[in-house]
Design an enzyme around this catalytic site. Structure first.
Site, PDB file in Angstrom:
ATOM      1  CG  ASP A   1     125.110 112.092  -2.231  1.00 51.73           C
ATOM      2  OD1 ASP A   1     124.984 113.320  -2.059  1.00 51.73           O
ATOM      3  OD2 ASP A   1     125.520 111.582  -3.295  1.00 51.73           O
TER       4      ASP A   1
ATOM      5  N   GLY B   1     125.081 113.264 -14.346  1.00 48.81           N
ATOM      6  CA  GLY B   1     124.033 114.209 -14.732  1.00 48.81           C
ATOM      7  C   GLY B   1     122.664 113.757 -14.245  1.00 48.81           C
TER       8      GLY B   1
ATOM      9  CB  SER C   1     123.895 113.189  -9.373  1.00 47.14           C
ATOM     10  OG  SER C   1     124.870 112.217  -9.352  1.00 47.14           O
ATOM     11  N   GLY C   2     121.017 113.084  -7.980  1.00 49.22           N
ATOM     12  CA  GLY C   2     119.988 113.857  -7.296  1.00 49.22           C
ATOM     13  C   GLY C   2     118.586 113.457  -7.700  1.00 49.22           C
TER      14      GLY C   2
HETATM   15  N1  ARG Z   1     127.636 110.954  -9.537  1.00 45.78           N
HETATM   16  C1  ARG Z   1     126.857 111.022 -10.723  1.00 45.78           C
HETATM   17  C2  ARG Z   1     126.307 112.427 -10.904  1.00 45.78           C
HETATM   18  O1  ARG Z   1     126.820 113.303 -10.235  1.00 45.78           O
HETATM   19  C3  ARG Z   1     125.831 109.927 -10.769  1.00 45.78           C
HETATM   20  C4  ARG Z   1     126.462 108.662 -11.104  1.00 45.78           C
HETATM   21  C5  ARG Z   1     125.532 107.512 -11.087  1.00 45.78           C
HETATM   22  N2  ARG Z   1     126.280 106.391 -11.521  1.00 45.78           N
HETATM   23  C6  ARG Z   1     125.781 105.176 -11.758  1.00 45.78           C
HETATM   24  N3  ARG Z   1     126.569 104.282 -12.231  1.00 45.78           N
HETATM   25  N4  ARG Z   1     124.524 104.933 -11.539  1.00 45.78           N
HETATM   26  O2  ARG Z   1     125.530 112.722 -11.781  1.00 45.78           O
END
Ligand code: ARG
Length: 261
Positions: A121, A213, A215-216
């Site tokens: 990812d 939010g 993510s990345g």
């Molecule tokens: N997939 C999420 C995003 O698109 C990030 C999730 C991270 N989750 C966690 N439990 N650390 O923003």
């Protein structure tokens, strides 16, 4: 992602309709200012942190690795996203204003990325114009070795303050957390099992986590980028660490991609 945007829009409309509430009675802090369990971060301490924006609103986090390249998560760029709708905001701890807003010229997601498993990812964005580095805008080095189990690490983001919340933060937040090595994260100490793949590394600490939010965005340890926020079961849930793309494992791909994107 779109769900998140729709939810954010509904939240925004709800705020608009709630405008009759006298100032001071509005729900403010602690709703304003958390990742999950985080505290306000100044951009000077995290100058590689950017907001990756689609059509003018925050979509994901990202990290500056050179004056024209930002690293983010591949899942942040899934169809129908095109480079033309993507901009990054650098040099601000506010996702909606300040710093500089730069158009993305092109992006490349890992060819081996899979939506369902979130393996590989990782993605790179090439900016249309070069960033000028200063105290609020700087590149971060990519880790060459995956950090050890238990190593101290920091995550920053503008994401949700709790899994069951629609509130994400307008100002940057951070948490200090601990690396959970890939072998630990896939072991019976936690609940993910074989979902933890070679391109992944985890981080966990009680009651604190990255969330939707975020993510990345960057997971930093020893001053280097060691991870990219990728996925998790809920946020800050016991036995379910935050899962990150392992930058050291993906380093060769990143170095190649930044030359060809
Ligand atoms: N997939 C999420 C995003 O698109 C990030 C999730 C991270 N989750 C966690 N439990 N650390 O923003």
């Amino acid at each position: 992602m779109y769900l998140l945007q729709i939810v954010a829009l509904l939240g925004f409309l709800a705020l608009g309709y709630g405008a009759a509430i006298p100032t001071g009675l509005e729900p403010q802090s602690p709703l304003d200012g958390r990742i999950v369990g985080g505290v306000a971060a100044s951009i000077e301490n995290h100058p590689w942190m950017v907001s990756v924006q689609t059509s003018g609103s925050h979509h994901c986090g990202g990290s500056i690795i050179s004056n024209t390249i930002v690293v983010t998560a591949a899942h942040c760029l899934e169809s129908p996203i095109t480079a033309s709708v993507l901009r990054i905001r650098a040099g601000s701890n506010r996702r909606s204003y300040g710093g500089v807003l730069v158009q993305v010229a092109a992006f490349k997601a890992h060819e081996g990325y899979k939506t369902a498993s979130k393996v590989n990812d990782i993605a790179v964005l090439r900016l249309q114009s070069s960033l000028t580095f200063g105290s609020t805008i700087k590149a971060i080095a990519l880790a060459t070795v995956s950090p050890a189990n238990g190593a101290a690490a920091t995550v920053t983001g503008w994401g949700k303050i709790a899994y069951n919340s629609y509130t994400s933060t307008s100002t940057l937040n951070y948490i200090d957390t601990r690396i959970v090595s890939r072998s630990q994260c896939g072991s019976s100490s936690y609940s993910y099992g074989s979902r933890i793949r070679e391109s992944m590394i985890c981080a966990a600490i009680a009651n604190k986590d990255s969330c939707n939010g975020d993510s990345g965005g960057p997971l930093v340890s020893g001053g280097q980028l060691v991870g990219v926020v990728s996925w998790g079961v809920e946020c800050a849930a016991a036995k379910y660490p935050g899962v990150y793309a392992d930058v050291a494992e993906l380093r060769t791909w990143i170095l190649q991609a930044q030359k060809t994107v």
